[in-house]
Write a protein that holds these residues in place. Structure first.
Motif, PDB file in Angstrom:
ATOM      1  N   ASP A  23       0.817  -1.211   0.000  1.00 44.20           N
ATOM      2  CA  ASP A  23       0.000   0.000   0.000  1.00 44.20           C
ATOM      3  C   ASP A  23       0.851   1.262   0.000  1.00 44.20           C
ATOM      4  OD1 ASP A  23      -2.507  -1.176  -0.036  1.00 44.20           O
ATOM      5  OD2 ASP A  23      -2.605  -1.364   2.143  1.00 44.20           O
ATOM      6  N   GLU A  24       0.317   2.290  -0.643  1.00 45.95           N
ATOM      7  CA  GLU A  24       0.853   3.635  -0.555  1.00 45.95           C
ATOM      8  C   GLU A  24      -0.102   4.506   0.274  1.00 45.95           C
ATOM      9  OE1 GLU A  24       3.007   1.615  -3.342  1.00 45.95           O
ATOM     10  OE2 GLU A  24       0.960   2.186  -3.888  1.00 45.95           O
ATOM     11  N   ILE A  25       0.369   5.694   0.647  1.00 47.40           N
ATOM     12  CA  ILE A  25      -0.405   6.625   1.460  1.00 47.40           C
ATOM     13  C   ILE A  25      -0.580   7.896   0.648  1.00 47.40           C
ATOM     14  CG2 ILE A  25      -0.466   7.929   3.615  1.00 47.40           C
ATOM     15  CD1 ILE A  25       1.618   5.697   4.599  1.00 47.40           C
ATOM     16  N   ALA A  26      -1.823   8.231   0.354  1.00 47.51           N
ATOM     17  CA  ALA A  26      -2.100   9.351  -0.540  1.00 47.51           C
ATOM     18  C   ALA A  26      -2.768  10.491   0.207  1.00 47.51           C
ATOM     19  CB  ALA A  26      -2.996   8.895  -1.694  1.00 47.51           C
ATOM     20  N   GLN A  27      -2.263  11.690  -0.028  1.00 48.90           N
ATOM     21  CA  GLN A  27      -2.947  12.911   0.360  1.00 48.90           C
ATOM     22  C   GLN A  27      -3.438  13.572  -0.924  1.00 48.90           C
ATOM     23  OE1 GLN A  27      -4.353  15.060   2.131  1.00 48.90           O
ATOM     24  NE2 GLN A  27      -4.005  14.439   4.244  1.00 48.90           N
ATOM     25  N   ILE A  28      -4.150  14.683  -0.792  1.00 48.24           N
ATOM     26  CA  ILE A  28      -4.747  15.286  -1.975  1.00 48.24           C
ATOM     27  C   ILE A  28      -3.695  15.800  -2.953  1.00 48.24           C
ATOM     28  CG2 ILE A  28      -4.980  17.650  -1.082  1.00 48.24           C
ATOM     29  CD1 ILE A  28      -7.860  17.596  -2.256  1.00 48.24           C
ATOM     30  N   GLY A  29      -2.478  16.124  -2.435  1.00 50.80           N
ATOM     31  CA  GLY A  29      -1.457  16.692  -3.309  1.00 50.80           C
ATOM     32  C   GLY A  29      -0.130  15.972  -3.310  1.00 50.80           C
ATOM     33  N   TYR A  30      -0.051  14.786  -2.662  1.00 57.11           N
ATOM     34  CA  TYR A  30       1.196  14.020  -2.685  1.00 57.11           C
ATOM     35  C   TYR A  30       0.926  12.587  -2.250  1.00 57.11           C
ATOM     36  CZ  TYR A  30       1.231  15.072   2.370  1.00 57.11           C
ATOM     37  OH  TYR A  30       0.892  15.209   3.687  1.00 57.11           O
ATOM     38  N   VAL A  31       1.882  11.725  -2.534  1.00 59.90           N
ATOM     39  CA  VAL A  31       1.771  10.312  -2.184  1.00 59.90           C
ATOM     40  C   VAL A  31       3.090   9.848  -1.575  1.00 59.90           C
ATOM     41  CG1 VAL A  31       1.546   7.963  -3.107  1.00 59.90           C
ATOM     42  CG2 VAL A  31       0.022   9.771  -3.924  1.00 59.90           C
ATOM     43  N   LEU A  32       3.005   9.073  -0.489  1.00 59.99           N
ATOM     44  CA  LEU A  32       4.174   8.445   0.109  1.00 59.99           C
ATOM     45  C   LEU A  32       4.191   6.967  -0.243  1.00 59.99           C
ATOM     46  CD1 LEU A  32       4.235   9.873   3.759  1.00 59.99           C
ATOM     47  CD2 LEU A  32       5.241  10.840   1.682  1.00 59.99           C
ATOM     48  N   ASN A  33       5.387   6.426  -0.464  1.00 56.66           N
ATOM     49  CA  ASN A  33       5.558   4.989  -0.566  1.00 56.66           C
ATOM     50  C   ASN A  33       5.342   4.351   0.807  1.00 56.66           C
ATOM     51  OD1 ASN A  33       6.433   4.729  -3.399  1.00 56.66           O
ATOM     52  ND2 ASN A  33       8.195   5.929  -2.717  1.00 56.66           N
ATOM     53  N   GLY A  34       5.201   3.036   0.824  1.00 56.85           N
ATOM     54  CA  GLY A  34       4.971   2.330   2.081  1.00 56.85           C
ATOM     55  C   GLY A  34       6.124   2.413   3.054  1.00 56.85           C
ATOM     56  N   ASP A  35       7.312   2.806   2.588  1.00 56.71           N
ATOM     57  CA  ASP A  35       8.462   2.949   3.477  1.00 56.71           C
ATOM     58  C   ASP A  35       8.643   4.382   3.965  1.00 56.71           C
ATOM     59  OD1 ASP A  35       9.355   4.229   1.212  1.00 56.71           O
ATOM     60  OD2 ASP A  35      11.059   2.902   0.862  1.00 56.71           O
ATOM     61  N   GLY A  36       7.691   5.250   3.658  1.00 53.80           N
ATOM     62  CA  GLY A  36       7.740   6.613   4.158  1.00 53.80           C
ATOM     63  C   GLY A  36       8.487   7.592   3.282  1.00 53.80           C
ATOM     64  N   THR A  37       8.923   7.169   2.104  1.00 49.57           N
ATOM     65  CA  THR A  37       9.578   8.095   1.176  1.00 49.57           C
ATOM     66  C   THR A  37       8.541   8.707   0.242  1.00 49.57           C
ATOM     67  OG1 THR A  37      10.046   6.295  -0.385  1.00 49.57           O
ATOM     68  CG2 THR A  37      11.748   6.825   1.254  1.00 49.57           C
ATOM     69  N   LEU A  38       8.864   9.891  -0.266  1.00 51.98           N
ATOM     70  CA  LEU A  38       7.932  10.590  -1.146  1.00 51.98           C
ATOM     71  C   LEU A  38       7.900   9.926  -2.512  1.00 51.98           C
ATOM     72  CD1 LEU A  38       6.088  13.166  -1.358  1.00 51.98           C
ATOM     73  CD2 LEU A  38       8.082  14.288  -2.411  1.00 51.98           C
ATOM     74  N   LYS A  39       6.698   9.556  -2.957  1.00 49.09           N
ATOM     75  CA  LYS A  39       6.545   8.959  -4.285  1.00 49.09           C
ATOM     76  C   LYS A  39       6.393  10.053  -5.342  1.00 49.09           C
ATOM     77  CE  LYS A  39       4.013   5.189  -6.553  1.00 49.09           C
ATOM     78  NZ  LYS A  39       5.116   4.201  -6.432  1.00 49.09           N
ATOM     79  N   TYR A  40       5.510  11.001  -5.086  1.00 43.69           N
ATOM     80  CA  TYR A  40       5.401  12.162  -5.966  1.00 43.69           C
ATOM     81  C   TYR A  40       4.603  13.252  -5.262  1.00 43.69           C
ATOM     82  CZ  TYR A  40       0.668  10.500  -7.244  1.00 43.69           C
ATOM     83  OH  TYR A  40      -0.636  10.074  -7.231  1.00 43.69           O
ATOM     84  N   THR A  41       4.725  14.453  -5.764  1.00 50.08           N
ATOM     85  CA  THR A  41       3.945  15.585  -5.291  1.00 50.08           C
ATOM     86  C   THR A  41       3.347  16.312  -6.482  1.00 50.08           C
ATOM     87  OG1 THR A  41       4.018  17.700  -4.106  1.00 50.08           O
ATOM     88  CG2 THR A  41       6.028  17.024  -5.232  1.00 50.08           C
ATOM     89  N   LEU A  42       2.199  16.907  -6.264  1.00 46.27           N
ATOM     90  CA  LEU A  42       1.493  17.633  -7.327  1.00 46.27           C
ATOM     91  C   LEU A  42       1.692  19.138  -7.206  1.00 46.27           C
ATOM     92  CD1 LEU A  42      -1.872  15.627  -7.359  1.00 46.27           C
ATOM     93  CD2 LEU A  42       0.111  15.340  -8.855  1.00 46.27           C
ATOM     94  N   THR A  43       2.691  19.553  -6.427  1.00 46.29           N
ATOM     95  CA  THR A  43       2.919  20.987  -6.206  1.00 46.29           C
ATOM     96  C   THR A  43       3.133  21.738  -7.514  1.00 46.29           C
ATOM     97  OG1 THR A  43       3.913  20.476  -4.061  1.00 46.29           O
ATOM     98  CG2 THR A  43       4.373  22.642  -4.984  1.00 46.29           C
ATOM     99  N   LYS A  44       3.890  21.148  -8.432  1.00 43.85           N
ATOM    100  CA  LYS A  44       4.188  21.853  -9.685  1.00 43.85           C
ATOM    101  C   LYS A  44       2.954  22.046 -10.556  1.00 43.85           C
ATOM    102  CE  LYS A  44       5.643  17.715 -12.272  1.00 43.85           C
ATOM    103  NZ  LYS A  44       6.769  17.088 -13.013  1.00 43.85           N
ATOM    104  N   TYR A  45       1.885  21.301 -10.248  1.00 42.83           N
ATOM    105  CA  TYR A  45       0.645  21.471 -10.997  1.00 42.83           C
ATOM    106  C   TYR A  45      -0.307  22.440 -10.292  1.00 42.83           C
ATOM    107  CZ  TYR A  45       2.313  17.335 -13.441  1.00 42.83           C
ATOM    108  OH  TYR A  45       3.068  16.444 -14.165  1.00 42.83           O
ATOM    109  N   ASN A  46       0.220  23.126  -9.263  1.00 42.63           N
ATOM    110  CA  ASN A  46      -0.544  24.145  -8.542  1.00 42.63           C
ATOM    111  C   ASN A  46      -1.767  23.554  -7.847  1.00 42.63           C
ATOM    112  OD1 ASN A  46      -0.725  26.812  -7.642  1.00 42.63           O
ATOM    113  ND2 ASN A  46      -2.279  27.314  -9.180  1.00 42.63           N
TER     114      ASN A  46
END
Length: 354
Positions: free
Chosen positions: A307-330
């Protein structure tokens, strides 16, 4: 359940049941033979309305799965008692005690049926547990630190304000019985009467696991103090299979900075595999900050079984590292977002946010 002069029966189809499974439904009475109620195998749903039952006597129902045309055995029944009340739901009697907030379900006693844990929006707040039939099990008082029920900056033990639910119920150690998870601070009194009292400030918090049948404390662990100087952390809890095999407790936590505008954010994962809480990792945004909403999602996004952990503007991998962020898409703060197979013709899963 009884609906007028008929009986509505429903049952489960499990995720790993064979494709094409059907069912036969049977009814038995104290002085009669078992009767199959369906003329043909039930393949289009997992419910049936019995219009021929004699409601002046007990009616016991059971289903038998049918796989590739072969009827399987049945291992459970349900009895609708004679002269049962008409109702649209299974009704559980509760004791008096003030307004109810959320209800969480889990098998507390290991009988394969859901039991109930609920919050009382009293002052101070309490958590109560009931068996499926309404038998009262225990009450936990969250103490004087739950009297601040502000939905942005609540007290250190406050639950169920705004989107901060703060409780979860799940079988964390695989023994067939669910535990109850929430955060504690000074003044919490557990189901066995023990009160949590420490030399630390009332803002200091711990994550706690209690026994589902007794409400007694099983294990506790410090919640990281990165932002303790700004007050206690509000909390949302979820369960995820971050390693693909065993459940983890995922804690999404937040408090407000002194400028009363921006917030501190922390996400942490804990395990309870050996009946002892351990923290696997924590994540704070730093320069990686993405927008958050009013809930988070735990889901296997890439199909690797973890499983991954998703917020409205970013996602964490299951090990707590950042998978991606949507910041650049405002993408900025919004209240609600959803993830699912929203487009059947597109690869993978999709998200929809506000």
């Amino acid at each position: 359940m009884r609906i007028g002069s008929s009986v509505f029966i429903s049952w489960r189809l499990l995720a790993f049941d064979p494709d094409g499974m059907g069912f036969n439904l049977f009814r038995s009475t104290p002085n009669g033979k078992d009767v199959k109620l369906n003329d043909s195998i039930l393949e289009k749903g997992t419910n049936f309305t019995d219009k021929t039952a004699d409601l002046t006597q007990d009616n016991t129902y059971y289903v038998k799965p049918v796989v590739k045309g072969i009827e399987q055995s049945s291992n459970d029944t349900y009895t609708l008692s004679m002269n049962s009340a008409i109702g649209p739901a299974f009704v559980v009697p509760l004791r008096e005690g003030g307004p109810i907030g959320n209800v969480w379900v889990g098998d507390l006693d290991g009988d394969h049926e859901y039991d109930y844990v609920l919050s009382r929006q009293t002052n101070p707040q309490t958590i109560e547990a009931y068996k499926r039939d309404g038998t009262f099990l225990w009450s936990i008082q969250l103490g004087y630190n739950s009297t601040n029920q502000n939905n942005i900056s609540p007290g250190s033990t406050t639950i169920d304000v705004g989107h901060w639910d703060g409780v979860n119920v799940y079988d964390l150690n695989g023994d067939g019985k669910a535990e109850v998870v929430f955060r504690i601070a000074n003044g919490v009194t557990f189901g066995d009467g023990m009160t949590w009292s420490t030399k630390y400030s009332d803002d200091k918090q711990w994550l706690a696991v209690v026994d589902g049948m007794t409400g007694a404390l099983s294990s506790s662990i410090d919640i990281p103090e990165d932002f303790l100087s700004d007050g206690p952390l509000a909390l949302q809890l979820g369960i995820g299979y971050l390693n693909g095999t065993t459940p983890s407790i995922v804690a999404y936590m937040k408090n407000r900075k002194p400028n009363r505008g921006s917030f501190n954010v922390m996400i942490a994962a804990f395990n309870y595999r050996t009946n002892k809480l351990e923290m696997d990792w924590k994540w704070t945004p730093g320069d990686e900050q993405g927008a958050d909403g009013h809930q988070f999602r735990i889901i296997d996004l890439d199909g690797d079984g973890k499983d991954e952990i998703a917020q409205i503007g970013y996602v964490l991998n299951g090990d707590g590292t950042l998978k991606y962020t949507l910041t650049k898409y405002n993408v900025i703060h919004g209240d609600r977002f959803y993830i699912g197979k929203l487009d059947p013709d597109a690869e993978g899963l999709q998200g929809y946010g506000i």
